[in-house]
Each structure stands twice: as C-alpha cells, then as structure tokens.
Write a protein that holds these residues in place. Structure first.
Motif, PDB file in Angstrom:
ATOM      1  N   SER A 247      30.295  14.472 -55.602  1.00  0.00           N
ATOM      2  CA  SER A 247      30.237  13.394 -54.493  1.00  0.00           C
ATOM      3  C   SER A 247      29.056  12.373 -54.742  1.00  0.00           C
ATOM      4  O   SER A 247      28.982  11.232 -54.120  1.00  0.00           O
ATOM      5  CB  SER A 247      30.235  14.076 -53.236  1.00  0.00           C
ATOM      6  N   VAL A 264      45.314   4.848 -57.100  1.00  0.00           N
ATOM      7  CA  VAL A 264      44.162   5.187 -56.410  1.00  0.00           C
ATOM      8  C   VAL A 264      44.200   6.470 -55.736  1.00  0.00           C
ATOM      9  O   VAL A 264      43.069   7.255 -55.730  1.00  0.00           O
ATOM     10  CB  VAL A 264      44.014   4.027 -55.423  1.00  0.00           C
ATOM     11  N   LYS A 265      45.554   6.872 -55.189  1.00  0.00           N
ATOM     12  CA  LYS A 265      45.724   8.099 -54.691  1.00  0.00           C
ATOM     13  C   LYS A 265      45.446   9.160 -55.770  1.00  0.00           C
ATOM     14  O   LYS A 265      44.767  10.287 -55.262  1.00  0.00           O
ATOM     15  CB  LYS A 265      47.089   8.159 -54.197  1.00  0.00           C
ATOM     16  N   LYS A 268      41.514   9.668 -55.831  1.00  0.00           N
ATOM     17  CA  LYS A 268      40.953  10.212 -54.650  1.00  0.00           C
ATOM     18  C   LYS A 268      41.171  11.825 -54.756  1.00  0.00           C
ATOM     19  O   LYS A 268      40.531  12.592 -53.500  1.00  0.00           O
ATOM     20  CB  LYS A 268      41.635   9.623 -53.492  1.00  0.00           C
ATOM     21  N   LYS A 269      41.874  12.418 -55.447  1.00  0.00           N
ATOM     22  CA  LYS A 269      42.125  13.905 -55.612  1.00  0.00           C
ATOM     23  C   LYS A 269      40.818  14.652 -56.116  1.00  0.00           C
ATOM     24  O   LYS A 269      40.630  15.788 -55.864  1.00  0.00           O
ATOM     25  CB  LYS A 269      43.148  14.277 -56.515  1.00  0.00           C
ATOM     26  N   TYR A 270      39.902  13.878 -56.754  1.00  0.00           N
ATOM     27  CA  TYR A 270      38.694  14.317 -57.149  1.00  0.00           C
ATOM     28  C   TYR A 270      37.643  14.207 -56.425  1.00  0.00           C
ATOM     29  O   TYR A 270      37.455  13.637 -55.125  1.00  0.00           O
ATOM     30  CB  TYR A 270      38.312  13.998 -58.625  1.00  0.00           C
ATOM     31  N   ASN A 271      36.367  14.935 -56.510  1.00  0.00           N
ATOM     32  CA  ASN A 271      35.145  14.998 -55.706  1.00  0.00           C
ATOM     33  C   ASN A 271      34.236  13.721 -55.459  1.00  0.00           C
ATOM     34  O   ASN A 271      33.686  13.384 -54.691  1.00  0.00           O
ATOM     35  CB  ASN A 271      34.227  16.173 -55.892  1.00  0.00           C
ATOM     36  N   LYS A 273      33.322   9.818 -55.212  1.00  0.00           N
ATOM     37  CA  LYS A 273      33.777   8.712 -54.449  1.00  0.00           C
ATOM     38  C   LYS A 273      34.135   7.654 -54.970  1.00  0.00           C
ATOM     39  O   LYS A 273      34.159   7.278 -55.973  1.00  0.00           O
ATOM     40  CB  LYS A 273      32.364   8.034 -53.742  1.00  0.00           C
ATOM     41  N   VAL A 274      35.501   7.010 -54.309  1.00  0.00           N
ATOM     42  CA  VAL A 274      36.507   5.894 -54.968  1.00  0.00           C
ATOM     43  C   VAL A 274      36.194   4.552 -54.353  1.00  0.00           C
ATOM     44  O   VAL A 274      36.474   4.681 -52.942  1.00  0.00           O
ATOM     45  CB  VAL A 274      37.811   6.571 -54.961  1.00  0.00           C
ATOM     46  N   LYS A 275      35.872   3.696 -55.049  1.00  0.00           N
ATOM     47  CA  LYS A 275      35.694   2.215 -54.712  1.00  0.00           C
ATOM     48  C   LYS A 275      36.756   1.521 -55.303  1.00  0.00           C
ATOM     49  O   LYS A 275      37.284   1.788 -56.447  1.00  0.00           O
ATOM     50  CB  LYS A 275      34.269   1.600 -54.991  1.00  0.00           C
TER      51      LYS A 275
END
Length: 365
Positions: A247, A264-265, A268-271, A273-275
């Motif tokens: 994170s 994008v989905k 987001k499966k990983y730890n 943060k996604v921008k």
C-alpha cells in the motif's frame, strides 16, 4: 454539447432513422442488389456491432497464435486513425501512424510469421495481399463485420459480458452500429471480458438473452494478464513484481483505449494504490498528453511509483520521439492474452473455427 446529453425526444427519432438506413443497406446485400465478392481461400471476419473496445485485437491475436502452425496467415485491417490512405503492407519500418495501432501491434507480435496489411477497401486489400504473397491460404479481416462487400467464410462477432447487446440501443441513442438482428449473419459469437470464474447458469442466461440460432456457436472468453514488462528495458534497473507491491506503492494506470475498465480493475487486485488517467480511444499521446502524465506522476508521494499502460498504448509510446527520459525507467505495460471458459459437452472455440475453415477449403477445392 455531447450528443449523448441531448434529450430523448431528439435522440430517439435520429436513432430510428439511423437504424432504417442500416437495415436498408443490409437488405440490399441480402437481396443481391449490392454484390459480395468471394475468394478462393477461407476468409475469417472478426468484428462487433457496438462501438468501443470489445477485445478484437487480443482475440485476433489468439486466433493467429492457435492457427499459425497450420496455415499461412494474412491479416487485413482498415488501420483505424492512421495518417495514410490506400493499401500498405506492414514492414519493420512501418509506424503506428502509417498503419494504425492494432496492425502495428499484431505485426510486431508475430513478426516474420504472418503478413499484415491495411486497406480501407477490403476486397482490394485481399487481392493485393494475395498478389504479393501467393502462399497465403487464410485471411483474417480485423473489424470488418460491417464491410459486407467481402463474403466471409466464417464471421465471428464479439460482445462484452459487461455491456450486453440485448440491453443496448442503436446509435446515437445507444452504442450499436447495427440492430441486434445483425446477429443472424454471424457463425460464431464470443462473449468477451467475462469474469475469471463464471457460473454455467450465467452463461445460459446470457445465451438465452442473445436469441441466437442453432447453427451458431457461442463461446465465453476472459483476459489473462501477465506480469509487468518495461517499455524501455535498457533504462530499467529492476522490474516490479505485482504480487509483492504494498500500500506504500502506486500504480499509475494510463490508457488511451475504448474501454479501460478491465485494465484498471486488474491493477486494483494488487495491494498498491491505483491512480488513473484515461485519454480518448486511439490517443496519439501528444506533447500535451505527455506533459499531463509527467506532471501527475511527479505529484505522487509514495515509496515506489510506476506508470502502467496497456499493451496497445505501449506500441505508440515506444515510438514517441518526445517521451521524457526521466519517465523511461518507470513505465511498464501489462501483457494480455485471451483465455476461453470451457463449456462441458461443447466443442472449443478453436475446434469449431478450424472445422469451419477446413469445410470451406473442401468446398473451394
């Protein structure tokens, strides 16, 4: 003002007029008034009837990968948004601006093993490509379901699991290029971008809603993502392993494709943060776009930060002359392949496709 924001009392009549025009054109082909041209080798069409990304390029690549040892394959596309016109044969010197994003990607993925060309006129494209390479014994037409001047041996129509045709409307009220009745022209339907695990009941419900015909084969596919790969390997000291991110790390997802949601989905499966920064479909990544990416990337205050782009966008960015040196060590792409969900008791997608191709070859002989 975006036409999608116009009131229904304007959009509905326009949509009906559009549908009538498409229906009339299709009837003219069905009645033989507008002529279709047949060829002496099997022609496989891959397409859709909805605007936006349904996964044509990954599925075309899947077909090539499965058939490349069995046939001498030629691929023809119109080369959407290319800066050129007419017939162009892809070579190692071709650029995305000359032949389009998808043909460029397909050519380099199978470099030397297949022939790739672009041409707005598919009939002319097929004739010219066959005159250049007489060894070709199978043609794939990418995004040509609406190009009815070529009589296909097999038509493959793609529709998204998350954007079903049976809930959509005709342009401009919805996203359909043709009425859903156009399904009757296809031999194979592939429901794309399904969940990794899909229940047989969900497949049955989707199939029933499509109102398909007994002669049509229906398959369900999903994306299989790989690990990150660098766009500029010589600039990268180490490649981040997605499962090890925390994170305290950030994945900056940058896309210029029709539907970036599955991309994008997946991230987001990983730890981490996604921008997200999403540009319009077939984005050329101008200097202004790159400046936006650079400015936003610098604004992230995290231990480790990485720019992640789609495989389709990667081929364009690699060819940019103005891409900042300071970003090259931090930009990666997410490889993507297609996998199919097996339906118990049914033949696989590729088995049905090969049967159709071989059946056509017997008729020609």
């Amino acid at each position: 003002m975006n036409y999608k924001q116009l009131p229904k009392y304007i959009l509905l009549p326009v949509s009906k007029l559009y549908g009538m025009g498409v229906e009339l054109r299709n009837r003219l082909f069905d009645w033989g008034i507008l002529k279709q041209q047949s060829f002496d080798i099997p022609i496989v069409v891959v397409g859709n009837i909805a605007v936006g990304g349904t996964g044509k390029t990954p599925h075309t690549e899947y077909i090539i990968d499965q058939l490349i040892d069995k046939y001498n394959i030629g691929v023809i596309s119109r080369g959407y948004k290319r800066k050129t016109k007419g017939f162009i044969l892809a070579t190692n010197h071709s650029t995305p601006k000359e032949i389009g994003d998808e043909p460029y990607q397909i050519f380099h993925k199978f470099n030397g093993k297949i022939s790739v060309a672009v041409c707005e006129n598919r009939c002319k494209g097929i004739k010219t490509l066959l005159s250049i390479n007489r060894e070709i014994n199978l043609i794939l037409l990418d995004d040509a379901f609406q190009h009815r001047y070529v009589k296909p041996s097999i038509s493959i129509l793609l529709t998204e699991f998350g954007r079903p045709l049976f809930y959509d409307k005709l342009l401009p009220y919805g996203n359909l290029r043709e009425p859903i009745s156009a399904l009757s022209r296809t031999d194979m339907v592939v429901v794309t971008k399904c969940p990794d695990y899909i229940k047989p009941m969900d497949m049955r419900i989707f199939t029933n809603n499509l109102i398909t015909y007994p002669y049509q084969h229906i398959s369900f596919s999903h994306y299989v993502y790989g690990q990150l790969l660098p766009l500029f390997p010589e600039k990268v000291k180490s490649i981040p392993y997605l499962d090890w991110l925390s994170s305290e790390d950030v994945l900056f997802a940058v896309s210029g494709i029709g539907n970036p949601r599955p991309f994008v989905k997946q991230l987001k499966k990983y730890n981490a943060k996604v921008k997200v920064t999403a540009f319009q479909d077939h984005c050329d990544f101008s200097k202004h776009d790159i400046d936006i990416i650079l400015k936003r990337f610098k604004s992230f205050e995290f231990n480790n930060k990485y720019i992640v782009v789609t495989e389709k966008d990667a081929v364009k960015i690699i060819n940019l002359l103005n891409f900042p040196e300071e970003l090259k060590p931090y930009i990666f792409y997410l490889p993507i392949k297609v996998g199919f969900h097996d339906i118990q008791g049914n033949k696989s997608f590729i088995e049905v496709l090969i049967e159709g191709i071989e059946g056509r070859r017997k008729i020609i002989k």
